[in-house]
Design a protein around this motif. Sequence first.
Motif, PDB file in Angstrom:
ATOM      1  N   ALA A  78       0.800  -1.234   0.000  1.00 29.48           N
ATOM      2  CA  ALA A  78       0.000   0.000   0.000  1.00 29.48           C
ATOM      3  C   ALA A  78       0.828   1.278   0.000  1.00 29.48           C
ATOM      4  O   ALA A  78       0.306   2.349  -0.302  1.00 29.48           O
ATOM      5  N   TYR A  79       2.119   1.213   0.349  1.00 34.11           N
ATOM      6  CA  TYR A  79       2.981   2.396   0.408  1.00 34.11           C
ATOM      7  C   TYR A  79       2.460   3.450   1.393  1.00 34.11           C
ATOM      8  O   TYR A  79       2.695   4.635   1.230  1.00 34.11           O
ATOM      9  N   THR A  80       1.763   3.025   2.419  1.00 36.87           N
ATOM     10  CA  THR A  80       1.326   3.893   3.504  1.00 36.87           C
ATOM     11  C   THR A  80       2.291   3.736   4.681  1.00 36.87           C
ATOM     12  O   THR A  80       3.062   2.758   4.737  1.00 36.87           O
ATOM     13  N   PRO A  81       2.287   4.654   5.637  1.00 34.34           N
ATOM     14  CA  PRO A  81       3.127   4.460   6.820  1.00 34.34           C
ATOM     15  C   PRO A  81       2.900   3.108   7.495  1.00 34.34           C
ATOM     16  O   PRO A  81       3.873   2.440   7.876  1.00 34.34           O
ATOM     17  N   ASP A  82       1.659   2.689   7.635  1.00 33.30           N
ATOM     18  CA  ASP A  82       1.401   1.382   8.256  1.00 33.30           C
ATOM     19  C   ASP A  82       2.048   0.251   7.477  1.00 33.30           C
ATOM     20  O   ASP A  82       2.590  -0.691   8.069  1.00 33.30           O
ATOM     21  N   ALA A  83       1.998   0.321   6.143  1.00 34.52           N
ATOM     22  CA  ALA A  83       2.604  -0.726   5.313  1.00 34.52           C
ATOM     23  C   ALA A  83       4.111  -0.760   5.532  1.00 34.52           C
ATOM     24  O   ALA A  83       4.717  -1.845   5.671  1.00 34.52           O
ATOM     25  N   PHE A  84       4.752   0.409   5.565  1.00 37.63           N
ATOM     26  CA  PHE A  84       6.199   0.455   5.789  1.00 37.63           C
ATOM     27  C   PHE A  84       6.559  -0.034   7.185  1.00 37.63           C
ATOM     28  O   PHE A  84       7.549  -0.756   7.369  1.00 37.63           O
ATOM     29  N   ILE A  85       5.772   0.345   8.181  1.00 39.67           N
ATOM     30  CA  ILE A  85       6.059  -0.051   9.566  1.00 39.67           C
ATOM     31  C   ILE A  85       5.921  -1.567   9.724  1.00 39.67           C
ATOM     32  O   ILE A  85       6.762  -2.219  10.357  1.00 39.67           O
ATOM     33  N   GLU A  86       4.878  -2.122   9.153  1.00 35.62           N
ATOM     34  CA  GLU A  86       4.690  -3.578   9.236  1.00 35.62           C
ATOM     35  C   GLU A  86       5.798  -4.324   8.512  1.00 35.62           C
ATOM     36  O   GLU A  86       6.298  -5.353   8.996  1.00 35.62           O
ATOM     37  N   ALA A  87       6.216  -3.805   7.351  1.00 35.69           N
ATOM     38  CA  ALA A  87       7.303  -4.441   6.608  1.00 35.69           C
ATOM     39  C   ALA A  87       8.608  -4.354   7.396  1.00 35.69           C
ATOM     40  O   ALA A  87       9.389  -5.317   7.446  1.00 35.69           O
ATOM     41  N   LEU A  88       8.862  -3.196   8.020  1.00 35.80           N
ATOM     42  CA  LEU A  88      10.064  -3.034   8.830  1.00 35.80           C
ATOM     43  C   LEU A  88      10.061  -3.996  10.014  1.00 35.80           C
ATOM     44  O   LEU A  88      11.092  -4.605  10.335  1.00 35.80           O
ATOM     45  N   ALA A  89       8.930  -4.138  10.661  1.00 38.70           N
ATOM     46  CA  ALA A  89       8.833  -5.065  11.795  1.00 38.70           C
ATOM     47  C   ALA A  89       9.165  -6.494  11.359  1.00 38.70           C
ATOM     48  O   ALA A  89       9.879  -7.214  12.074  1.00 38.70           O
TER      49      ALA A  89
END
Length: 279
Positions: A78-89
């Motif tokens: 999705a390229y949203t902050p939540d998507a990046f945060i979940e991918a980083l986790a």
Amino acid sequence: MALNEELLEVGSLKWFYREAKPIGRSDRLPVLLLHGLPSQSYSWTEVMPGLAEKGYSCIAPDWIGFGISSKPDKRDFAYTPDAFIEALAAFIETLEIDRFSLVVQGFLGSCGIQYALRNPEKIERLAILNAPMSSAAKIPWKIQQLGLPLVGEMVTQDPILVDRTLEGGSGYGISEKDLDVYRRPYLKSSDAGRSLLWTVRNLQMQQSMAEIESGLRGWTQPTLIAWGMKDPWLPFTQTEGVASSMQNAEVSKLEEAGHYPQEHWSDRVSQALIGFLRR
């Protein structure tokens, strides 16, 4: 000191990261360094060796959509902050890092602050370099235009727009050797330009800044706010109020640095980080 370059598969995504390991054994916790827009992990290559020489294992990934990491279609990411945060986790979990110090810079680096606020048990220390952390922060025009319907799509054919953004934020010229690294993904595939466009369009600044500004007021882990004082996009006056509201924060002013202090003032940044991490 040589940097290792690695690819790590995490689910359907591939993360590229650079790593610097200390010589010999070290009991110091690792340091994770996150880049901003429209940069890459390459921006940390002059900072990491100094940290490794002091015993810190350093990992700097290219965010998903950037550098050599995967650039999935927006239907799959999705390229949203939540998507990046979940991918980083998921990336951190796959590396089996239980606790670490986190260094973040710039727009998108702000997702690292959100990760820290949501996972405080993982964070030993937090360092923030010219990343938006106040509701007063706005996306600068240089970055906004990368997400516009026509101008943004031109990035897929004209990576010079990325050059101008990096130089506009720093206030300094970037060497042709370094620019070649930043241009390369955009010359290889149109996927890089599309990923950048989708990221800029989905930064969700209002929601993200509300979470960050509120969360940092209750944040208790030691925090360094190292600020390039010549940043044309994020003036220190926006940050000062948030910093003063924090319980355990110190400020280091980098008087000659701009938005990307690690690019042109890597020695100063290394010194500030080493002093902070060793306290």
